[in-house]
Design a protein around this motif. Structure first.
Motif, PDB file in Angstrom:
ATOM      1  N   LYS A 197       0.852  -1.174   0.000  1.00  0.00           N
ATOM      2  CA  LYS A 197       0.000   0.000   0.000  1.00  0.00           C
ATOM      3  C   LYS A 197       0.897   1.236   0.000  1.00  0.00           C
ATOM      4  CE  LYS A 197      -4.209  -1.839   0.482  1.00  0.00           C
ATOM      5  NZ  LYS A 197      -5.342  -1.570  -0.425  1.00  0.00           N
ATOM      6  N   CYS A 198       0.298   2.343  -0.429  1.00  0.00           N
ATOM      7  CA  CYS A 198       1.017   3.612  -0.374  1.00  0.00           C
ATOM      8  C   CYS A 198       0.368   4.494   0.683  1.00  0.00           C
ATOM      9  CB  CYS A 198       0.977   4.332  -1.725  1.00  0.00           C
ATOM     10  SG  CYS A 198       2.016   3.586  -2.984  1.00  0.00           S
ATOM     11  N   LEU A 203       0.424  21.822  -2.211  1.00  0.00           N
ATOM     12  CA  LEU A 203       0.501  21.002  -1.008  1.00  0.00           C
ATOM     13  C   LEU A 203       1.617  19.982  -1.134  1.00  0.00           C
ATOM     14  CD1 LEU A 203      -0.682  20.025   1.724  1.00  0.00           C
ATOM     15  CD2 LEU A 203      -2.158  18.480   0.387  1.00  0.00           C
ATOM     16  N   ALA A 204       2.467  19.879  -0.110  1.00  0.00           N
ATOM     17  CA  ALA A 204       3.541  18.887  -0.061  1.00  0.00           C
ATOM     18  C   ALA A 204       3.192  17.836   0.980  1.00  0.00           C
ATOM     19  CB  ALA A 204       4.869  19.549   0.264  1.00  0.00           C
ATOM     20  N   VAL A 205       3.212  16.563   0.592  1.00  0.00           N
ATOM     21  CA  VAL A 205       2.877  15.476   1.506  1.00  0.00           C
ATOM     22  C   VAL A 205       3.989  14.438   1.485  1.00  0.00           C
ATOM     23  CG1 VAL A 205       0.382  15.811   1.270  1.00  0.00           C
ATOM     24  CG2 VAL A 205       1.589  14.273  -0.308  1.00  0.00           C
ATOM     25  N   LYS A 206       4.037  13.613   2.541  1.00  0.00           N
ATOM     26  CA  LYS A 206       5.004  12.523   2.627  1.00  0.00           C
ATOM     27  C   LYS A 206       4.396  11.262   2.005  1.00  0.00           C
ATOM     28  CE  LYS A 206       8.146  14.807   4.933  1.00  0.00           C
ATOM     29  NZ  LYS A 206       9.479  15.104   4.346  1.00  0.00           N
ATOM     30  N   VAL A 207       5.186  10.548   1.209  1.00  0.00           N
ATOM     31  CA  VAL A 207       4.749   9.312   0.559  1.00  0.00           C
ATOM     32  C   VAL A 207       5.689   8.195   0.980  1.00  0.00           C
ATOM     33  CG1 VAL A 207       4.343   8.141  -1.630  1.00  0.00           C
ATOM     34  CG2 VAL A 207       3.822  10.568  -1.407  1.00  0.00           C
ATOM     35  N   SER A 208       5.074   7.046   1.400  1.00  0.00           N
ATOM     36  CA  SER A 208       5.876   5.879   1.791  1.00  0.00           C
ATOM     37  C   SER A 208       5.145   4.609   1.401  1.00  0.00           C
ATOM     38  CB  SER A 208       6.158   5.899   3.288  1.00  0.00           C
ATOM     39  OG  SER A 208       4.930   5.867   4.014  1.00  0.00           O
ATOM     40  N   VAL A 251       4.034   1.647  -8.569  1.00  0.00           N
ATOM     41  CA  VAL A 251       3.192   2.788  -8.885  1.00  0.00           C
ATOM     42  C   VAL A 251       2.152   2.943  -7.792  1.00  0.00           C
ATOM     43  CG1 VAL A 251       1.481   3.734 -10.483  1.00  0.00           C
ATOM     44  CG2 VAL A 251       3.554   2.652 -11.363  1.00  0.00           C
ATOM     45  N   CYS A 252       1.970   4.192  -7.331  1.00  0.00           N
ATOM     46  CA  CYS A 252       0.993   4.486  -6.290  1.00  0.00           C
ATOM     47  C   CYS A 252      -0.104   5.382  -6.828  1.00  0.00           C
ATOM     48  CB  CYS A 252       1.657   5.197  -5.107  1.00  0.00           C
ATOM     49  SG  CYS A 252       2.822   4.179  -4.191  1.00  0.00           S
ATOM     50  N   ALA A 253      -1.325   5.147  -6.405  1.00  0.00           N
ATOM     51  CA  ALA A 253      -2.426   6.051  -6.715  1.00  0.00           C
ATOM     52  C   ALA A 253      -2.392   7.204  -5.726  1.00  0.00           C
ATOM     53  CB  ALA A 253      -3.746   5.308  -6.620  1.00  0.00           C
ATOM     54  N   VAL A 254      -2.486   8.433  -6.279  1.00  0.00           N
ATOM     55  CA  VAL A 254      -2.410   9.624  -5.426  1.00  0.00           C
ATOM     56  C   VAL A 254      -3.791  10.270  -5.368  1.00  0.00           C
ATOM     57  CG1 VAL A 254      -1.326  11.869  -5.111  1.00  0.00           C
ATOM     58  CG2 VAL A 254      -0.003   9.954  -6.028  1.00  0.00           C
ATOM     59  N   PRO A 255      -4.317  10.528  -4.180  1.00  0.00           N
ATOM     60  CA  PRO A 255      -5.622  11.189  -4.073  1.00  0.00           C
ATOM     61  C   PRO A 255      -5.529  12.653  -4.487  1.00  0.00           C
ATOM     62  CG  PRO A 255      -4.622  10.992  -1.919  1.00  0.00           C
ATOM     63  CD  PRO A 255      -3.731  10.232  -2.859  1.00  0.00           C
ATOM     64  N   PRO A 256      -6.658  13.302  -4.783  1.00  0.00           N
ATOM     65  CA  PRO A 256      -6.639  14.721  -5.134  1.00  0.00           C
ATOM     66  C   PRO A 256      -6.086  15.566  -3.990  1.00  0.00           C
ATOM     67  CG  PRO A 256      -8.760  13.726  -5.642  1.00  0.00           C
ATOM     68  CD  PRO A 256      -8.011  12.723  -4.830  1.00  0.00           C
ATOM     69  N   TYR A 310      -3.623   9.454   3.851  1.00  0.00           N
ATOM     70  CA  TYR A 310      -4.435   8.487   3.109  1.00  0.00           C
ATOM     71  C   TYR A 310      -3.610   7.250   2.762  1.00  0.00           C
ATOM     72  CZ  TYR A 310      -7.652  12.412   2.442  1.00  0.00           C
ATOM     73  OH  TYR A 310      -8.505  13.463   2.650  1.00  0.00           O
ATOM     74  N   MET A 311      -4.311   6.099   2.735  1.00  0.00           N
ATOM     75  CA  MET A 311      -3.718   4.849   2.263  1.00  0.00           C
ATOM     76  C   MET A 311      -4.316   4.527   0.895  1.00  0.00           C
ATOM     77  SD  MET A 311      -1.577   3.799   4.576  1.00  0.00           S
ATOM     78  CE  MET A 311      -1.363   2.048   4.222  1.00  0.00           C
ATOM     79  N   THR A 312      -3.474   4.283  -0.103  1.00  0.00           N
ATOM     80  CA  THR A 312      -3.943   4.012  -1.467  1.00  0.00           C
ATOM     81  C   THR A 312      -3.295   2.737  -1.982  1.00  0.00           C
ATOM     82  OG1 THR A 312      -2.165   5.282  -2.506  1.00  0.00           O
ATOM     83  CG2 THR A 312      -4.170   6.496  -1.909  1.00  0.00           C
ATOM     84  N   ASP A 313      -3.824   2.238  -3.086  1.00  0.00           N
ATOM     85  CA  ASP A 313      -3.300   1.011  -3.679  1.00  0.00           C
ATOM     86  C   ASP A 313      -1.949   1.265  -4.348  1.00  0.00           C
ATOM     87  OD1 ASP A 313      -5.511  -0.474  -2.907  1.00  0.00           O
ATOM     88  OD2 ASP A 313      -6.639   0.060  -4.725  1.00  0.00           O
ATOM     89  N   ALA A 314      -1.181   0.172  -4.463  1.00  0.00           N
ATOM     90  CA  ALA A 314       0.123   0.229  -5.142  1.00  0.00           C
ATOM     91  C   ALA A 314       0.245  -0.987  -6.054  1.00  0.00           C
ATOM     92  CB  ALA A 314       1.255   0.251  -4.122  1.00  0.00           C
TER      93      ALA A 314
END
Length: 382
Positions: free
Chosen positions: A9-10, A38-43, A28-33, A15-19
């Motif tokens: 998961k991403c 806006l700067a966010v952390k992705v892991s 590849v990660c799906a990014v929500p709107p 938010y948690m999204t599919d990978a």
């Protein structure tokens, strides 16, 4: 340390999204709107809730295309186009139809330059027609949206059926070639040698090529282009004819009824079709066939009244390659006003006559006086 068998998961901000695994070591990660800026952390998060180190992801505006130039090119591709738009970056990717994306050769925030692939690679129907053009500022993750502006058209090179004239004067001024073509709307440029001209459509099947011409010993191929970059030779050649130089006329004057004039100048030794221009009137000339002489003989046309005009010469009348003009004067036959003295003694010494003229003549005119006695004439230089 994850393999393709692991379900991931991403975490994007809160938010948690599919990978999805797309390759060895690539996900590849799906990014929500999100709002712009806006700067966010992705892991990445594994099934056991083991989480990777995070990276920063910033929401930006997707690029948009406002102009494509040129907007069409030949089916073989290789047209370098300039794309203008908004929200570009220094690492733009370009995509033509179905062809794989290619990096722009140069790009900044508003412009990018890309080379079009062949039409078949782009998926153009039968190799012709328009394909969608898109750009990406984030390595292909997002692409600009489709629009009427964001397109590139592939066209076949039209055929040139007829060209006239086939000879042009070598001057610094642009001259027009008349072209009969299959589709005049497609041609943008013409070329003779290394000189490029502009093509303008005058009807669906006719166009004019406005171009300057550089003198050459042999005819040169006429080339045409649909994008102003890639030129294709036609079946027609054009000869650029140099104008004669260092011209002088003998004599520089003529009576109103006209007379024979010899015009000397460099470039007249092998004149194929000479002509002379007196003012605006063009008359056919004759090459003077004397060893070492570069000259053309022309009959000065008649005039109704005295005038100061000019004369020039062309080695090839069909090209209208006339030399720089030199002064020429028409005078009336009734030019004499008075002669002094009117009587002279029969003496061996020469006698000076003063002759008054009614019309001013050039100071360098080749003048002579004729004395007639009992049907005998003596001509002396004046």
């Amino acid at each position: 340390g994850w393999s393709r068998r692991d379900i991931l998961k991403c975490r994007v901000g809160q938010y948690m999204t599919d990978a999805w695994h797309v390759g060895e070591g690539r996900v590849v990660c799906a990014v929500p709107p999100g709002p712009i800026g806006l700067a966010v952390k992705v892991s990445l998060v594994g099934e056991d809730n083991q989480e990777s180190d995070s990276l920063t992801y910033t929401y930006v505006m997707a690029p948009s295309i406002t102009e494509v130039s040129p907007a069409r090119g030949p089916t073989q591709g290789r047209t370098r186009i300039t794309i203008t738009g908004k929200f570009f970056s220094d690492t733009i990717l370009c995509r033509f139809g179905d062809a794989p994306s290619i990096p722009a050769s140069t790009s900044n925030n508003t412009h990018a330059s890309c080379v079009a692939p062949p039409s078949l690679a782009a998926g153009a129907l039968n190799g012709e027609g328009s394909v969608a053009l898109a750009v990406s500022a984030n390595n292909g993750a997002d692409w600009s949206s489709e629009s009427l502006v964001a397109a590139f058209e592939y066209v076949k090179m039209p055929s040139v059926n007829k060209v006239k004239p086939l000879r042009l004067a070598s001057t610094n001024e642009a001259q027009d070639l008349l072209l009969d073509v299959d589709d005049a709307s497609l041609i943008t440029s013409c070329r003779i040698g290394s000189v490029v001209g502009v093509v303008q459509k005058t009807s669906p099947s006719k166009a004019t090529c406005s171009i300057t011409c550089r003198a050459s010993l042999h005819p040169q191929s006429l080339e045409i282009s649909v994008d102003g970059q890639l030129f294709v030779k036609t079946d027609h050649t054009v000869k650029c004819v140099a104008a004669p130089v260092n011209v002088r006329a003998e004599p520089q004057i003529a009576p109103l009824r006209g007379s024979k004039v010899i015009i000397h100048g460099a470039g007249l030794a092998a004149a194929p079709d000479p002509a002379c221009r007196f003012g605006r009137e063009i008359v056919k000339g004759r090459r003077v066939d004397l060893v070492g002489v570069e000259a053309v003989a022309c009959d000065a046309p008649s005039r109704r009244r005295p005038e100061n005009t000019s004369v020039s010469v062309a080695a090839d009348a069909s090209a209208l390659a006339f030399s720089p003009a030199v002064p020429f004067t028409y005078f009336t036959d009734e030019v004499l006003v008075s002669v002094k003295p009117t009587l002279a003694a029969a003496l061996p010494e020469p006698l000076l006559y003063e002759i008054e003229l009614s019309t001013p003549l050039p100071l360098r005119s080749d003048l002579a006086c004729s004395f007639s006695v009992d049907d005998d004439a003596i001509i002396v230089k004046a």
